[in-house]
Write an enzyme that holds these catalytic residues in place. Structure first.
Site, PDB file in Angstrom:
ATOM      1  CG  ASP A  63      -0.221  -0.436   2.523  1.00 47.26           C
ATOM      2  OD1 ASP A  63       1.007  -0.472   2.543  1.00 47.26           O
ATOM      3  OD2 ASP A  63      -0.920  -0.730   3.481  1.00 47.26           O
ATOM      4  CG  ASP A 132      -9.462  -1.212  11.718  1.00 49.24           C
ATOM      5  OD1 ASP A 132      -8.234  -1.793  11.300  1.00 49.24           O
ATOM      6  OD2 ASP A 132      -9.720  -0.130  11.031  1.00 49.24           O
ATOM      7  CG  HIS A 134      -6.105  -1.937   8.658  1.00 48.48           C
ATOM      8  ND1 HIS A 134      -6.449  -0.824   9.512  1.00 48.48           N
ATOM      9  CD2 HIS A 134      -5.070  -1.620   8.220  1.00 48.48           C
ATOM     10  CE1 HIS A 134      -5.337   0.031   9.605  1.00 48.48           C
ATOM     11  NE2 HIS A 134      -4.468  -0.838   8.909  1.00 48.48           N
ATOM     12  CD  GLU A 139      -9.130   1.449   7.422  1.00 49.82           C
ATOM     13  OE1 GLU A 139      -9.180   0.509   8.488  1.00 49.82           O
ATOM     14  OE2 GLU A 139      -8.613   2.520   7.929  1.00 49.82           O
TER      15      GLU A 139
HETATM   16  C1  GLP Z   1      -0.856   0.886   8.257  1.00 49.49           C
HETATM   17  C2  GLP Z   1      -0.411  -0.325   7.140  1.00 49.49           C
HETATM   18  C3  GLP Z   1      -0.618  -1.673   7.573  1.00 49.49           C
HETATM   19  C4  GLP Z   1      -0.156  -1.914   8.891  1.00 49.49           C
HETATM   20  C5  GLP Z   1      -0.941  -1.160   9.948  1.00 49.49           C
HETATM   21  C6  GLP Z   1      -0.209  -1.347  11.250  1.00 49.49           C
HETATM   22  O1  GLP Z   1      -2.267   1.006   8.180  1.00 49.49           O
HETATM   23  N1  GLP Z   1      -1.078   0.020   5.803  1.00 49.49           N
HETATM   24  O2  GLP Z   1       0.186  -2.631   6.581  1.00 49.49           O
HETATM   25  O3  GLP Z   1      -0.195  -3.416   8.944  1.00 49.49           O
HETATM   26  O4  GLP Z   1      -0.461   0.097   9.545  1.00 49.49           O
HETATM   27  O5  GLP Z   1       0.670  -0.843  11.737  1.00 49.49           O
HETATM   28  P1  GLP Z   1       1.711  -0.789  12.850  1.00 49.49           P
HETATM   29  O6  GLP Z   1       2.632  -2.272  12.303  1.00 49.49           O
HETATM   30  O7  GLP Z   1       2.610   0.392  13.077  1.00 49.49           O
HETATM   31  O8  GLP Z   1       1.067  -1.161  13.938  1.00 49.49           O
END
Ligand code: GLP
Length: 256
Positions: A63, A132, A134, A139
């Site tokens: 992403d 959440d 995702h 989402e």
């Molecule tokens: C973002 C990314 C996801 C990731 C999520 C969790 O939304 N697009 O790919 O898994 O954050 O982030 P973190 O690993 O910093 O908790």
């Protein structure tokens, strides 16, 4: 789903690094799907230390934010170069990230899907998970069959990600993300989660019903998923003792 619970995030990341190292060694031209966020950092650090040969590896990132200049410190482009690509011998032409500044984003998204196909599909997709549930930026209520496309982030995700941006700086709320259908086509999915803030999302994804309300729960329908988590992220799993027992009693030939 194979649930691998380790006491610390470093130990869980080490298991994930060993899995990826084995893939890179067994298949030097493998196609990796990569993730950003704080979760994969210990994994990338460990992979860098392993001095693997990345010269024939192809990567596709999950992403990217829409509209941030490519070299902005918070683009996933910058993140990947700083935290992995600058430190391994990967060939830049084999690196693919969604282009959040593409003139025609829907056309770019279709082309991204084509590029994944042309590369032979993703052998192993690294995933983090949002609070959440995702995955990528899919989402809750994302179609479980979705492909690479534009998504609008929830307020919660914008809040969660605000910590990476300067104070007063706006967190973009539009993104490009691989779809859940795209992620489901990876041959292996490797989901990482660390810390208590992920415990509910993990419990719902692993032990709850398959539902678009927790997009990661769709992984229950995927034939080869490894979930590498630390003890706090595992704390709300009802069957955590069973999962630990399974991992501790693996036959030697199955050990990672
Ligand atoms: C973002 C990314 C996801 C990731 C999520 C969790 O939304 N697009 O790919 O898994 O954050 O982030 P973190 O690993 O910093 O908790």
């Amino acid at each position: 789903m194979e649930i691998i619970i380790q006491e610390t995030r470093q130990a869980a990341a080490d298991v994930a690094a060993r899995l990826i190292a084995k893939l890179i060694t067994d298949k030097p031209g493998a196609v990796l799907g990569l993730a950003t966020g704080s979760t994969p950092l210990p994994l990338y650090q460990r992979l860098i230390g392993m001095e693997l040969d990345w010269s024939k590896i192809t990567t596709f990132n999950l992403d990217e934010y829409i509209g941030l200049p490519r070299d902005h410190p918070q683009t996933y482009h910058t993140f990947m170069w700083e935290n992995l690509f600058n430190h391994v011998n990967i060939d830049a032409k084999n690196i693919h990230l969604p282009d959040g500044n593409a003139a025609d984003i829907p056309a770019f998204c279709m082309e991204y899907e084509e590029r994944i196909k042309t590369a032979g599909g993703i052998d192993l997709q690294v995933l983090g998970i949002g609070t959440d549930g995702h995955i990528g930026f899919n989402e809750p209520t994302s179609s479980l069959a979705s492909r690479t496309r534009i998504k609008t982030l929830t307020e919660q995700t914008c809040k969660d990600n605000a910590r990476f941006f300067g104070s007063g700086e706006e967190v973009p709320n539009h993104v490009i993300t691989m779809g859940i259908g795209t992620i489901m086509e990876a041959r292996t999915n490797l989901l990482l989660a660390f810390g208590e803030s992920k415990a509910t999302a993990i419990a719902e994804a692993v032990e709850g019903p398959v539902t678009s309300i927790n997009p990661a729960s769709v992984l229950q329908m995927h034939p080869t998923v490894k979930v590498c988590i630390d003890a706090p992220a595992a704390s709300k799993l009802q069957r955590k003792d069973y999962f630990r027992w399974v991992y501790d009693n693996k036959p030697d030939w199955q050990r990672i």
